[in-house]
Design a protein around this motif. Structure first.
Motif, PDB file in Angstrom:
ATOM      1  N   MET A 149     -45.499 -41.302   0.248  1.00  0.00           N
ATOM      2  CA  MET A 149     -46.618 -40.396  -0.106  1.00  0.00           C
ATOM      3  C   MET A 149     -45.970 -38.874  -0.179  1.00  0.00           C
ATOM      4  N   ASN A 150     -46.390 -38.416  -1.406  1.00  0.00           N
ATOM      5  CA  ASN A 150     -45.967 -36.962  -1.516  1.00  0.00           C
ATOM      6  C   ASN A 150     -46.556 -36.007  -0.731  1.00  0.00           C
ATOM      7  N   GLU A 151     -45.896 -35.074  -0.089  1.00  0.00           N
ATOM      8  CA  GLU A 151     -46.543 -34.034   0.683  1.00  0.00           C
ATOM      9  C   GLU A 151     -46.956 -32.732  -0.309  1.00  0.00           C
ATOM     10  N   ILE A 152     -47.965 -32.110   0.284  1.00  0.00           N
ATOM     11  CA  ILE A 152     -48.548 -30.971  -0.359  1.00  0.00           C
ATOM     12  C   ILE A 152     -47.780 -29.763   0.280  1.00  0.00           C
ATOM     13  N   LYS A 153     -47.319 -29.012  -0.617  1.00  0.00           N
ATOM     14  CA  LYS A 153     -46.491 -27.820  -0.045  1.00  0.00           C
ATOM     15  C   LYS A 153     -47.145 -26.716  -0.753  1.00  0.00           C
ATOM     16  N   GLU A 154     -47.099 -25.665   0.430  1.00  0.00           N
ATOM     17  CA  GLU A 154     -47.593 -24.336  -0.257  1.00  0.00           C
ATOM     18  C   GLU A 154     -46.820 -23.800  -1.327  1.00  0.00           C
ATOM     19  N   ASN A 155     -47.293 -23.440  -2.247  1.00  0.00           N
ATOM     20  CA  ASN A 155     -46.564 -22.970  -3.520  1.00  0.00           C
ATOM     21  C   ASN A 155     -47.654 -22.033  -4.258  1.00  0.00           C
ATOM     22  N   GLN A 156     -47.379 -20.883  -3.990  1.00  0.00           N
ATOM     23  CA  GLN A 156     -48.179 -19.693  -4.646  1.00  0.00           C
ATOM     24  C   GLN A 156     -47.895 -19.712  -6.478  1.00  0.00           C
ATOM     25  N   THR A 157     -46.604 -20.078  -6.763  1.00  0.00           N
ATOM     26  CA  THR A 157     -46.692 -20.164  -8.189  1.00  0.00           C
ATOM     27  C   THR A 157     -47.326 -21.337  -8.994  1.00  0.00           C
ATOM     28  N   LYS A 158     -47.631 -22.224  -8.166  1.00  0.00           N
ATOM     29  CA  LYS A 158     -48.269 -23.449  -8.771  1.00  0.00           C
ATOM     30  C   LYS A 158     -49.629 -23.686  -8.132  1.00  0.00           C
ATOM     31  N   SER A 159     -50.751 -24.134  -9.038  1.00  0.00           N
ATOM     32  CA  SER A 159     -51.875 -24.286  -8.374  1.00  0.00           C
ATOM     33  C   SER A 159     -52.150 -25.483  -7.428  1.00  0.00           C
ATOM     34  N   LEU A 160     -52.963 -25.302  -6.253  1.00  0.00           N
ATOM     35  CA  LEU A 160     -52.755 -26.215  -5.372  1.00  0.00           C
ATOM     36  C   LEU A 160     -53.644 -27.481  -6.053  1.00  0.00           C
ATOM     37  N   ILE A 161     -54.482 -27.166  -6.775  1.00  0.00           N
ATOM     38  CA  ILE A 161     -55.500 -28.394  -7.567  1.00  0.00           C
ATOM     39  C   ILE A 161     -55.370 -28.115  -9.240  1.00  0.00           C
ATOM     40  N   GLN A 162     -54.763 -29.295  -9.606  1.00  0.00           N
ATOM     41  CA  GLN A 162     -54.646 -29.154 -11.033  1.00  0.00           C
ATOM     42  C   GLN A 162     -55.440 -30.379 -11.552  1.00  0.00           C
ATOM     43  N   VAL A 163     -56.264 -30.299 -12.380  1.00  0.00           N
ATOM     44  CA  VAL A 163     -57.380 -31.370 -12.915  1.00  0.00           C
ATOM     45  C   VAL A 163     -57.022 -30.989 -14.476  1.00  0.00           C
ATOM     46  N   ARG A 164     -56.642 -32.318 -15.162  1.00  0.00           N
ATOM     47  CA  ARG A 164     -56.187 -32.469 -16.619  1.00  0.00           C
ATOM     48  C   ARG A 164     -57.160 -33.668 -17.099  1.00  0.00           C
ATOM     49  N   ASN A 165     -58.016 -33.374 -18.158  1.00  0.00           N
ATOM     50  CA  ASN A 165     -58.633 -34.255 -19.060  1.00  0.00           C
ATOM     51  C   ASN A 165     -59.388 -35.156 -18.239  1.00  0.00           C
ATOM     52  N   LEU A 166     -59.951 -34.948 -17.131  1.00  0.00           N
ATOM     53  CA  LEU A 166     -60.774 -35.702 -16.187  1.00  0.00           C
ATOM     54  C   LEU A 166     -62.011 -36.052 -16.856  1.00  0.00           C
ATOM     55  N   SER A 167     -62.155 -37.426 -16.686  1.00  0.00           N
ATOM     56  CA  SER A 167     -63.476 -37.898 -17.305  1.00  0.00           C
ATOM     57  C   SER A 167     -63.922 -39.289 -16.422  1.00  0.00           C
ATOM     58  N   LYS A 168     -65.194 -39.113 -16.157  1.00  0.00           N
ATOM     59  CA  LYS A 168     -65.927 -40.455 -15.306  1.00  0.00           C
ATOM     60  C   LYS A 168     -67.092 -40.595 -16.024  1.00  0.00           C
ATOM     61  N   THR A 169     -67.003 -41.967 -16.371  1.00  0.00           N
ATOM     62  CA  THR A 169     -68.021 -42.749 -17.012  1.00  0.00           C
ATOM     63  C   THR A 169     -68.610 -43.931 -16.130  1.00  0.00           C
ATOM     64  N   TYR A 170     -69.979 -43.698 -15.979  1.00  0.00           N
ATOM     65  CA  TYR A 170     -70.394 -44.754 -15.041  1.00  0.00           C
ATOM     66  C   TYR A 170     -71.325 -45.831 -16.297  1.00  0.00           C
ATOM     67  N   LYS A 171     -71.135 -47.097 -15.823  1.00  0.00           N
ATOM     68  CA  LYS A 171     -71.973 -47.967 -16.580  1.00  0.00           C
ATOM     69  C   LYS A 171     -73.164 -48.597 -16.066  1.00  0.00           C
ATOM     70  N   ARG A 172     -74.464 -48.237 -16.584  1.00  0.00           N
ATOM     71  CA  ARG A 172     -75.538 -48.862 -16.106  1.00  0.00           C
ATOM     72  C   ARG A 172     -76.175 -49.829 -17.011  1.00  0.00           C
ATOM     73  N   GLY A 173     -75.993 -51.060 -16.874  1.00  0.00           N
ATOM     74  CA  GLY A 173     -76.347 -52.212 -17.892  1.00  0.00           C
ATOM     75  C   GLY A 173     -75.246 -52.218 -18.967  1.00  0.00           C
ATOM     76  N   ASN A 174     -75.763 -52.156 -20.286  1.00  0.00           N
ATOM     77  CA  ASN A 174     -74.841 -51.688 -21.528  1.00  0.00           C
ATOM     78  C   ASN A 174     -74.681 -50.465 -21.652  1.00  0.00           C
ATOM     79  N   GLU A 175     -75.245 -49.735 -20.962  1.00  0.00           N
ATOM     80  CA  GLU A 175     -75.380 -48.172 -21.280  1.00  0.00           C
ATOM     81  C   GLU A 175     -74.206 -47.404 -20.372  1.00  0.00           C
ATOM     82  N   LYS A 176     -73.516 -46.455 -21.276  1.00  0.00           N
ATOM     83  CA  LYS A 176     -72.591 -45.862 -20.584  1.00  0.00           C
ATOM     84  C   LYS A 176     -73.048 -44.358 -20.459  1.00  0.00           C
ATOM     85  N   ILE A 177     -72.795 -44.024 -19.187  1.00  0.00           N
ATOM     86  CA  ILE A 177     -73.249 -42.604 -18.850  1.00  0.00           C
ATOM     87  C   ILE A 177     -71.974 -42.063 -18.614  1.00  0.00           C
ATOM     88  N   GLU A 178     -71.676 -40.840 -19.423  1.00  0.00           N
ATOM     89  CA  GLU A 178     -70.349 -39.890 -19.249  1.00  0.00           C
ATOM     90  C   GLU A 178     -70.736 -38.896 -18.383  1.00  0.00           C
TER      91      GLU A 178
END
Lengths: 390, 237
Positions: B1-30
């Motif tokens: 497991m990678n360890e989290i290091k304090e790094n002021q030059t780099k963001s602690l949390i980086q989220v890129r192109n994050l998508s979440k879709t749920y399925k309810r029956g045949n319907e897709k909920i983005e």
């Protein structure tokens, strides 16, 4: 480290109503299970202590019980002369040729008829069976129609009282003594002179049904058996008395156990469903707690283990309660027909540590089976969904 | 497991192109659509938006409670979207502190035992665990309520116990889902003061979902979500 057990213990306490129902169901099954085992154990114990390793019983070859056996007077004398038999101070062999019969008497408790084994014995009977003592009155006088009644029999049958008279086989018999036989099957028997009993049942006057002998030591049995078996004048079978009674207990012992297990199994299924229901409702009510524990970092395995443990804790309480409920039955008298002699046999419930342990193991099996599926469901709960309380 | 290091030059949390879709029956909920986000160590970020905008879903994805349909979530040096369920569980234990709207304390455990729970997953001795729990409870001002059960505490006190539980294992960041949503204004202010103190004194990174503009005011950055899209970022610097 696993989720602390205190969480489960306190949760069981917090949901005391449904927990109590599951505990009660398990307790009921365990008490029945223990009672059945105690009954089977008591029955076997009663017959087992009837036999002594120092005694041997001789029956007609091929006979499986005294009822179907026949030994002639001549064979009895040959047996008495065989080496290895204990002799009294006068040099007389300690042998007791015996006649058995069955007589119907009314039970004091229900007024219904029950068969009693009447055993015609020789005057050596008390020397050979050291566990049998005359507790009140005296031993019968050979040649007279007198009876010595076992301590259980005297309590069980109507009209049987010390110094009282009873009629059977066309004779009037006087009860002259009460014998204590240490809880063995002789406590359920009635003893008299074998010659009188044979005449009463109009049997062949030169014939007995069994011969019980006391050996010098238990170790002399193999040599005694060989001597009897190799004698061409004898067509008999020899068994150590303790082994004889053990075999006679087998059929009823197995019957009680099989029937008991069947009842306990069916009740056990009910108790498992009780535990299942309790655990499912516990998990349903605590889905947010479970999801929180998962969010904090407790693994699926921890949750599974924790809820199985909770179910086992319910089982522990149920099992312990079941054992406590049934412990007072220890020593209580029961009676059944001994299918080997077709007579009524009194015995006491004998609860042992092993039986209680078996009851606890049975409780844990029920708890484990009842908790496994709900615990599995709890461990597989989708955390994000459960956190919303859905 | 990678360890989290304090790094002021780099963001602690980086989220890129994050998508979440749920399925309810045949319907897709983005629920989340191609979301990008950077959060630095020591930041206090609020997520606002109407119900169903995807705030809680985003928080669940950042906390490793759920997995995205696509995209990347990098926290420190760990790409958490590539972790297995078992690895995620272990990662959460070490790096995330959760604070919920309804506190989610275990009712049959005392405040002390509730706070101790995350430490049971560490190798700390009983004595060390006791020291950590006492320290965490004294930070939230409940050193004298250690052996009280949740039912014996007020809502604000319960939430403070929950905060102590969240910080006791010194996680990399805290995720707060409507932490003041069930409290009166006075208790809510106490909780917000406490969260601010955690930033100032202990350099914690806090991500908070809230409907309350007053609560959001306390954070350094307020992000608005609508229909799964970040529509506005309000930075107070």
């Amino acid at each position: 480290m696993a989720i602390p057990i205190i969480y489960n213990i306190r949760s069981v306490k917090a949901r005391y109503v449904s927990s109590f129902v599951a505990i009660l169901a398990i307790a009921g099954v365990v008490s029945v299970f223990v009672a059945v085992l105690a009954m089977a154990n008591g029955f076997r114990r009663t017959l087992m202590i009837s036999g002594s390793p120092q005694n041997a019983i001789i029956l007609r070859g091929g006979a499986t019980s005294e009822i179907e056996s026949s030994i002639s007077l001549e064979q009895t004398k040959i047996i008495g002369d065989t080496a290895g038999i204990q002799r009294d101070k006068d040099g007389k062999a300690l042998i007791s040729p015996e006649v058995v019969g069955i007589q119907c008497f009314k039970l004091r408790s229900s007024g219904t008829d029950a068969n009693v084994q009447i055993r015609g014995v020789s005057d050596n009977a008390l020397k050979i069976r050291s566990q049998v003592k005359i507790s009140r009155g005296r031993f019968f006088t050979p040649g007279l129609a007198e009876l010595v009644v076992g301590s259980n029999a005297i309590k069980s049958y109507d009209g049987m009282d010390l110094n009282g008279k009873i009629k059977f086989g066309g004779e009037e018999w006087t009860i002259v003594g009460i014998m204590e036989a240490g809880g063995s099957s002789f406590d359920s028997e009635v003893w008299c002179d074998h010659n009188i009993l044979r005449q009463t049942y109009k049997g062949n006057e030169n014939s007995f049904q069994s011969v019980t002998v006391q050996l010098e030591t238990p170790e002399t049995f193999p040599a005694f058996k060989d001597a009897i078996s190799l004698d061409p004048r004898l067509t008999v079978s020899v068994e150590q008395e303790i082994a004889y009674y053990e075999k006679r207990s087998e059929m009823v012992f197995t019957l009680i156990k099989v029937l008991g297990f069947l009842v306990a199994f069916v009740m056990g299924i009910g108790a498992i469903f009780g535990a299942l229901n309790t655990m499912y409702s516990a998990i349903s009510a605590r889905s947010t707690e479970i999801a929180t524990l998962r969010a904090i970092g407790f693994s699926e395995r921890s949750i599974l283990f924790s809820f199985i443990l909770e179910s086992l804790f319910l089982a522990l309480l149920g099992g312990a309660l079941g054992c406590i409920i049934i412990i007072p039955a220890h020593g209580q008298m029961a009676s059944t027909i001994n299918w080997q002699t077709f007579s009524h046999l009194n015995f006491s419930f004998a609860i042992s540590t092993e039986i209680l342990l078996s009851g606890m193991i049975f409780a844990f099996v029920m708890g484990f089976l009842g908790g496994l599926l709900p615990a599995w469901r709890a461990s597989r709960m989708p955390v994000a969904v459960a956190l919303r309380g859905l | 497991m990678n360890e989290i290091k304090e790094n002021q030059t780099k963001s602690l949390i980086q989220v890129r192109n994050l998508s979440k879709t749920y399925k309810r029956g045949n319907e897709k909920i983005e629920v989340l659509k191609n979301l990008n986000l950077d959060i630095n160590q020591g930041e206090f970020v609020s997520f606002m938006g109407p119900s169903g905008s995807g705030k809680t879903t985003l928080l669940n994805l950042l906390g490793g409670l759920d997995v995205p349909t696509s995209g990347s979530v990098r926290i420190g040096d760990a790409e958490i979207t590539s972790l297995s369920g078992k690895q995620l569980t272990s990662w959460r234990a070490r790096h995330v502190g959760f604070i919920f709207q309804l506190y989610n304390l275990i009712p049959v455990l005392t405040a002390f035992q509730n706070v101790e729970l995350p430490l049971l997953l560490t190798k700390l001795s009983k004595q060390d665990r006791k020291k950590h729990v006492e320290a965490a409870l004294s930070i939230v001002g409940l050193g004298n309520r250690m052996h009280h059960y949740p039912r014996q505490l007020s809502g604000g006190q319960e939430q403070r116990v929950a905060i102590a539980r969240a910080i006791v294992s010194d996680p990399s960041f805290l995720l707060c889902d409507e932490p003041t949503g069930d409290l009166d204004r006075s208790s809510a202010n106490e909780i917000l003061d406490l969260l601010s103190r955690l930033i100032q004194e202990f350099s914690k990174t806090i991500l908070m979902v809230t409907h309350d503009p007053i609560a959001a005011e306390r954070s350094k950055k307020v992000l608005h979500l609508e229909k799964g899209v970040l529509i506005e970022a309000q930075n107070k610097d």
